[in-house]
Design a protein around this motif. Structure first.
Motif, PDB file in Angstrom:
ATOM      1  N   TYR A  71       0.704  -1.082  -0.220  1.00 26.77           N
ATOM      2  CA  TYR A  71       0.136  -0.036  -0.161  1.00 26.77           C
ATOM      3  C   TYR A  71       0.852   1.282   0.183  1.00 26.77           C
ATOM      4  O   TYR A  71       0.277   2.297  -0.439  1.00 26.77           O
ATOM      5  CB  TYR A  71      -0.984  -0.046   1.238  1.00 26.77           C
ATOM      6  N   SER A  75       0.324   4.051  -2.822  1.00 26.90           N
ATOM      7  CA  SER A  75      -0.395   5.458  -2.471  1.00 26.90           C
ATOM      8  C   SER A  75       0.807   6.400  -2.938  1.00 26.90           C
ATOM      9  O   SER A  75       0.427   7.676  -3.051  1.00 26.90           O
ATOM     10  CB  SER A  75      -0.296   5.546  -0.843  1.00 26.90           C
ATOM     11  N   ARG A  80      -2.317   9.449  -1.120  1.00 24.67           N
ATOM     12  CA  ARG A  80      -2.511   8.872   0.055  1.00 24.67           C
ATOM     13  C   ARG A  80      -4.195   8.651   0.166  1.00 24.67           C
ATOM     14  O   ARG A  80      -4.696   7.512   0.670  1.00 24.67           O
ATOM     15  CB  ARG A  80      -2.027   9.529   1.532  1.00 24.67           C
ATOM     16  N   LEU A 124      -1.064   3.158   6.025  1.00 24.80           N
ATOM     17  CA  LEU A 124      -1.452   4.287   5.478  1.00 24.80           C
ATOM     18  C   LEU A 124      -1.593   5.491   6.408  1.00 24.80           C
ATOM     19  O   LEU A 124      -1.004   6.642   6.383  1.00 24.80           O
ATOM     20  CB  LEU A 124      -2.518   4.734   4.514  1.00 24.80           C
TER      21      LEU A 124
END
Length: 468
Positions: A71, A75, A80, A124
């Motif tokens: 991730y 991102s 993001r 994140l």
């Protein structure tokens, strides 16, 4: 040289609301690791499939651990905010499907979808919070995330048991819907970060290799010595797959144009130390989170709700120390003394727990878990921040994803390994909660030498966590 991003969040960002949305997502991710534990008997009674019921927990852990590292790079490429929103939406959809499941295989498939979304929901926020706040506040802000982890991890069984008793097991998934939608709304409205600027292709081949290696490793730890003998074809095959996939991943990362884990990250000492330290910390966390409630229930005859409340000395010290230490470290920039102290206190905590028996007064037990909470509070997010501060701005997401994912992998391995130790200790004993309570201190004592290794590791860190 400063390691803060060259661009500040846009003026449209509402930092407090964005922080709240990110922390709710993080809370959901961790909570669903443990919330189903006490509901499993009710689920099995309703859906059947008792022989596969463990996969309701395992499928979530495998999916979230295997996808976490991906991730950060996604991102970097797409931003993001959009990736976080998609992940929360996937988690919410998976939660709804879990509540609607009519068979055990349907529930396991829905938990896998949940886990794929959850893989982003700790990684994140950890990245985005470091971009929303200046570097000198990173320790303080990440300290709050350590508190969220402690609250969700240890409060999960308590919440799951209470919800199941009150409304039925399906509601442990349905309650995610309003919280997930709230996280979506807050992030959509308030989270504004500049696009990191990554324009290279996401290293999907590397992601597939590391996901395969992670799943193989977790299955070896989960099945070895219990479901299958260590020398069985299944375990040996999985071990061979682990070696091959890990080797191919290293080969791929040295040649990929935009690798998932750039080899340059290991040029400095910090990440070479932080990654094994984070894995070991995760393993120690996993063992304590899972088996302390079991000890309370067996030793003191507590119900699930009582046991959850009896862990307050652990949870509250963990949360308080994580927040306070983060603030102090952010002001001084000196990480190593706090990390060494945290690891040393963890050694003491596990050593104390290892000496307890089912006849130990609860007051002494509470003091022991409070000591452990202090140690973990000093360690938890500060290991992440020291790695972030040593990373170049362009490598912030990859570094954070690596540390958080490795810690999550360690946590899963710790649960499995402590479980194997407990199974060995229970051999030859009469089955029952009292026997488990008598064996658990002997298992937890192994945390003391492991934490001693952690002392050595964090002592190898540079004296400051900042890039020269």
């Amino acid at each position: 040289m400063s390691t803060t991003l060259p661009q500040a969040p846009t003026k449209a960002a509402n930092v407090p609301l964005a922080t709240a949305g990110l922390l709710i997502g993080m809370l959901l991710s961790v909570l669903d690791q443990t919330v189903v534990a006490l509901a499993l008997p009710d689920i099995a009674a309703d859906l059947g499939g008792m022989d596969t019921i463990g996969w309701i927990v395992t499928s979530y852990m495998l999916a979230s651990t295997a996808t976490g590292a991906l991730y950060g790079r996604i991102s970097d490429r797409f931003g993001r905010r959009p990736v976080f929103l998609v992940a929360v939406a996937g988690f919410v959809a998976g939660s709804a499907l879990c509540g609607l499941a009519q068979t055990a295989p349907q529930l396991i498939a829905a938990r896998t979808l949940q886990g794929i979304g959850a893989g982003a929901l700790f990684v994140l926020p950890t990245i985005a919070l470091s971009e929303l706040y200046p570097q000198h506040l990173r320790g303080r802000v990440q300290g709050f995330t350590g508190g969220v982890f402690a609250l969700a991890s240890l409060g999960g069984p308590l919440a799951g048991g209470a919800i199941t008793d009150a409304w039925g097991w399906r509601w442990i998934f349905y309650v995610n819907l309003p919280l997930g939608l709230l996280a979506l709304a807050l992030a959509a409205f308030a989270l504004r970060l500049p696009r990191p600027g990554g324009d290279g292709k996401v290293d999907l081949a590397g992601a597939e290799l590391i996901a395969g290696a992670t799943v193989s490793l977790l299955l070896v730890a989960e099945w070895g010595g219990r479901a299958y003998a260590w020398d069985s074809g299944v375990i040996l095959g999985l071990a061979g797959a682990l070696v091959v996939l890990a080797g191919l991943f290293v080969w791929r990362e040295r040649r990929a144009s935009n690798p998932l884990l750039p080899p340059r990250l290991f040029a400095g000492r910090t990440l070479r130390v932080v990654l094994p330290a984070a894995a070991l910390l995760g393993a120690l966390l996993g063992g304590s989170i899972v088996y302390l409630p079991t000890f309370l229930q067996g030793a003191y005859g507590m119900g699930a709700t009582q046991a959850g409340l009896a862990l307050n000395p652990y949870v509250l010290t963990f949360m308080a120390v994580s927040s306070l230490a983060g603030a102090r470290i952010g002001a001084s920039g000196r990480f190593r003394p706090y990390l060494i102290a945290g690891a040393a206190v963890a050694v003491l905590g596990f050593a104390l727990l290892g000496r307890f028996t089912p006849d130990t007064p609860y007051a002494l037990f509470a003091a022991g878990i409070a000591v452990l909470g202090v140690g973990f509070g000093l360690l938890m997010q500060n290991l992440v921040v020291v790695a972030q501060n040593a990373a170049a701005p362009a490598d912030l997401a990859a570094t954070t994803s690596a540390v958080v994912s490795v810690r999550g992998l360690g946590l899963s391995l710790g649960v499995a390994l402590f479980g194997s130790l407990l199974a060995r200790e229970l051999q030859g004993r009469a089955p029952g909660p009292r026997a488990a309570a008598a064996a658990i201190p002997d298992v937890l004592f192994w945390g003391a030498p492991a934490a001693a290794v952690l002392v050595v590791l964090v002592a190898l860190l540079p004296r400051t966590g900042r890039r020269p």
